[in-house]
Design a protein around this motif. Structure first.
Motif, PDB file in Angstrom:
ATOM      1  N   GLN A   1      69.951  33.501  25.568  1.00 16.33           N
ATOM      2  CA  GLN A   1      68.450  33.639  25.987  1.00 16.33           C
ATOM      3  C   GLN A   1      67.870  32.444  26.064  1.00 16.33           C
ATOM      4  N   PRO A   2      66.905  32.343  27.426  1.00 16.01           N
ATOM      5  CA  PRO A   2      66.129  31.262  27.367  1.00 16.01           C
ATOM      6  C   PRO A   2      65.296  31.174  26.166  1.00 16.01           C
ATOM      7  N   PRO A   3      64.639  29.781  25.752  1.00 15.06           N
ATOM      8  CA  PRO A   3      63.775  29.826  24.563  1.00 15.06           C
ATOM      9  C   PRO A   3      62.721  30.588  24.434  1.00 15.06           C
ATOM     10  N   ALA A   4      61.857  31.035  25.505  1.00 14.53           N
ATOM     11  CA  ALA A   4      60.990  31.601  25.547  1.00 14.53           C
ATOM     12  C   ALA A   4      60.913  33.213  25.361  1.00 14.53           C
ATOM     13  N   ARG A   5      62.123  33.686  25.738  1.00 10.04           N
ATOM     14  CA  ARG A   5      62.487  35.076  25.629  1.00 10.04           C
ATOM     15  C   ARG A   5      63.003  35.212  24.212  1.00 10.04           C
TER      16      ARG A   5
ATOM     17  N   PHE B   1      55.774  50.170  14.628  1.00 13.58           N
ATOM     18  CA  PHE B   1      55.686  49.721  16.067  1.00 13.58           C
ATOM     19  C   PHE B   1      57.067  50.180  16.761  1.00 13.58           C
ATOM     20  N   GLU B   2      57.105  50.454  17.999  1.00 13.48           N
ATOM     21  CA  GLU B   2      58.057  50.568  18.757  1.00 13.48           C
ATOM     22  C   GLU B   2      58.080  49.665  20.081  1.00 13.48           C
ATOM     23  N   PHE B   3      59.067  48.811  20.398  1.00 12.06           N
ATOM     24  CA  PHE B   3      58.906  47.993  21.523  1.00 12.06           C
ATOM     25  C   PHE B   3      59.956  48.406  22.560  1.00 12.06           C
ATOM     26  N   VAL B   4      59.556  48.913  23.720  1.00  9.66           N
ATOM     27  CA  VAL B   4      60.539  48.932  24.526  1.00  9.66           C
ATOM     28  C   VAL B   4      60.385  47.863  25.877  1.00  9.66           C
ATOM     29  N   ILE B   5      61.078  47.055  25.977  1.00 14.53           N
ATOM     30  CA  ILE B   5      60.995  46.313  27.097  1.00 14.53           C
ATOM     31  C   ILE B   5      61.887  46.504  28.469  1.00 14.53           C
ATOM     32  N   ARG B   6      61.397  46.940  29.492  1.00 18.27           N
ATOM     33  CA  ARG B   6      62.115  47.385  30.331  1.00 18.27           C
ATOM     34  C   ARG B   6      62.523  46.328  31.418  1.00 18.27           C
ATOM     35  N   ASP B   7      61.799  45.253  31.436  1.00 22.62           N
ATOM     36  CA  ASP B   7      62.340  44.056  32.079  1.00 22.62           C
ATOM     37  C   ASP B   7      61.811  42.728  31.626  1.00 22.62           C
TER      38      ASP B   7
ATOM     39  N   ALA C   1      58.062  36.559  30.793  1.00 25.79           N
ATOM     40  CA  ALA C   1      56.911  37.679  30.982  1.00 25.79           C
ATOM     41  C   ALA C   1      57.787  38.791  30.829  1.00 25.79           C
ATOM     42  N   ASN C   2      57.385  39.589  29.663  1.00 29.23           N
ATOM     43  CA  ASN C   2      58.172  40.914  29.371  1.00 29.23           C
ATOM     44  C   ASN C   2      57.307  42.071  29.840  1.00 29.23           C
ATOM     45  N   ILE C   3      57.929  43.100  30.373  1.00 25.28           N
ATOM     46  CA  ILE C   3      57.346  44.217  31.032  1.00 25.28           C
ATOM     47  C   ILE C   3      57.791  45.423  30.214  1.00 25.28           C
ATOM     48  N   GLY C   4      57.013  46.221  29.597  1.00 27.41           N
ATOM     49  CA  GLY C   4      57.263  47.258  28.647  1.00 27.41           C
ATOM     50  C   GLY C   4      56.229  48.022  28.247  1.00 27.41           C
ATOM     51  N   THR C   5      56.480  48.756  27.101  1.00 29.19           N
ATOM     52  CA  THR C   5      55.594  49.652  26.310  1.00 29.19           C
ATOM     53  C   THR C   5      55.662  49.429  24.693  1.00 29.19           C
ATOM     54  N   ILE C   6      54.396  49.064  24.366  1.00 30.15           N
ATOM     55  CA  ILE C   6      54.523  48.964  22.872  1.00 30.15           C
ATOM     56  C   ILE C   6      53.860  50.303  22.158  1.00 30.15           C
ATOM     57  N   THR C   7      54.773  51.067  21.334  1.00 28.52           N
ATOM     58  CA  THR C   7      54.161  52.241  20.977  1.00 28.52           C
ATOM     59  C   THR C   7      53.782  52.027  19.485  1.00 28.52           C
ATOM     60  N   THR C   8      52.494  52.508  19.078  1.00 27.61           N
ATOM     61  CA  THR C   8      52.012  52.029  17.704  1.00 27.61           C
ATOM     62  C   THR C   8      51.738  53.589  17.133  1.00 27.61           C
ATOM     63  N   TYR C   9      52.091  53.702  15.855  1.00 26.88           N
ATOM     64  CA  TYR C   9      52.020  54.759  15.013  1.00 26.88           C
ATOM     65  C   TYR C   9      50.865  54.549  13.939  1.00 26.88           C
ATOM     66  N   LEU C  10      49.708  55.164  14.245  1.00 22.71           N
ATOM     67  CA  LEU C  10      48.415  54.758  13.608  1.00 22.71           C
ATOM     68  C   LEU C  10      48.397  55.769  12.127  1.00 22.71           C
ATOM     69  N   PRO C  11      47.423  55.440  11.360  1.00 22.00           N
ATOM     70  CA  PRO C  11      47.243  56.234  10.256  1.00 22.00           C
ATOM     71  C   PRO C  11      46.598  57.657  10.592  1.00 22.00           C
TER      72      PRO C  11
ATOM     73  N   GLY D   1      52.195  47.301  29.417  1.00 24.98           N
ATOM     74  CA  GLY D   1      51.595  45.961  29.689  1.00 24.98           C
ATOM     75  C   GLY D   1      52.808  44.898  30.019  1.00 24.98           C
ATOM     76  N   VAL D   2      52.184  43.621  30.490  1.00 24.08           N
ATOM     77  CA  VAL D   2      53.056  42.730  30.647  1.00 24.08           C
ATOM     78  C   VAL D   2      52.606  41.546  29.567  1.00 24.08           C
ATOM     79  N   PHE D   3      53.700  40.942  28.780  1.00 28.91           N
ATOM     80  CA  PHE D   3      53.484  40.474  27.611  1.00 28.91           C
ATOM     81  C   PHE D   3      54.061  38.865  27.713  1.00 28.91           C
ATOM     82  N   VAL D   4      53.230  37.565  27.881  1.00 24.57           N
ATOM     83  CA  VAL D   4      53.736  36.577  28.659  1.00 24.57           C
ATOM     84  C   VAL D   4      53.870  35.545  27.416  1.00 24.57           C
ATOM     85  N   TYR D   5      54.814  34.845  27.208  1.00 25.94           N
ATOM     86  CA  TYR D   5      54.925  34.086  26.030  1.00 25.94           C
ATOM     87  C   TYR D   5      55.294  32.620  26.507  1.00 25.94           C
ATOM     88  N   ARG D   6      54.759  31.578  25.982  1.00 23.55           N
ATOM     89  CA  ARG D   6      55.011  30.013  26.391  1.00 23.55           C
ATOM     90  C   ARG D   6      55.544  29.399  25.346  1.00 23.55           C
ATOM     91  N   VAL D   7      56.398  28.659  25.435  1.00 18.98           N
ATOM     92  CA  VAL D   7      57.069  28.013  24.062  1.00 18.98           C
ATOM     93  C   VAL D   7      56.967  26.285  24.513  1.00 18.98           C
TER      94      VAL D   7
END
Length: 146
Positions: free
Chosen positions: A13-17, A81-87, A96-106, A115-121
């Motif tokens: 995997q590339p470092p940022a991914r 938390f559940e993370f589903v990264i579609r691309d 840049a990850n495209i996906g859904t973060i599902t949160t289960y709250l009290p 969303g789109v989740f962008v990381y730089r390293v």
């Protein structure tokens, strides 16, 4: 706490991914220390980008202390938390990850955040920037009891 992050750990995997997947895994495991260790000392987290209920001025959370405070304000209150990264698109030192973060709250509530989740390293592989592009109103519209 249930951990739900799926990815092929055997694939190169590339470092940022790789850093992004490590970040999601640490969050899903509820491991604040491991998560903070992924960030450069001067890193910035914008989640979401711009002014929000988590960052009224929209300037982001700076340094490990600020990012740790962000954890305490947001992540620490989520039961699961559940993370589903579609691309995922990696280029240079970013991903840049495209996906859904599902949160289960009290109280038995669930929220899905698309969303789109962008990381730089940096050259050392530590995260220097994490920018999450998602819309509060869209996420809150998915809130429901499970």
């Amino acid at each position: 706490m249930s951990v739900e992050v799926s990815w092929d750990v055997d694939a190169a995997q590339p470092p940022a991914r790789l850093a992004s997947f490590r970040s999601m895994t640490s969050v899903a495991a509820g491991d604040k220390g491991a998560w903070l260790a992924l960030f450069a000392p001067d890193a910035v987290v914008e989640d979401p980008v711009g002014p929000s209920m988590f960052d009224e001025q929209g300037k982001g959370n700076h340094g490990r202390e600020g990012i740790g405070a962000f954890w305490d304000l947001t992540i620490a209150h989520v039961e699961r938390f559940e993370f589903v990264i579609r691309d995922s698109f990696a280029a240079g030192a970013e991903c840049a990850n495209i996906g859904t973060i599902t949160t289960y709250l009290p109280g038995g509530y669930r929220v899905d955040t698309d969303g789109v989740f962008v990381y730089r390293v940096g050259e050392d592989g530590l995260i220097t920037s994490m920018r999450a592009f998602w819309e509060t109103e869209r996420a809150m519209a998915t809130a429901r009891q499970v």
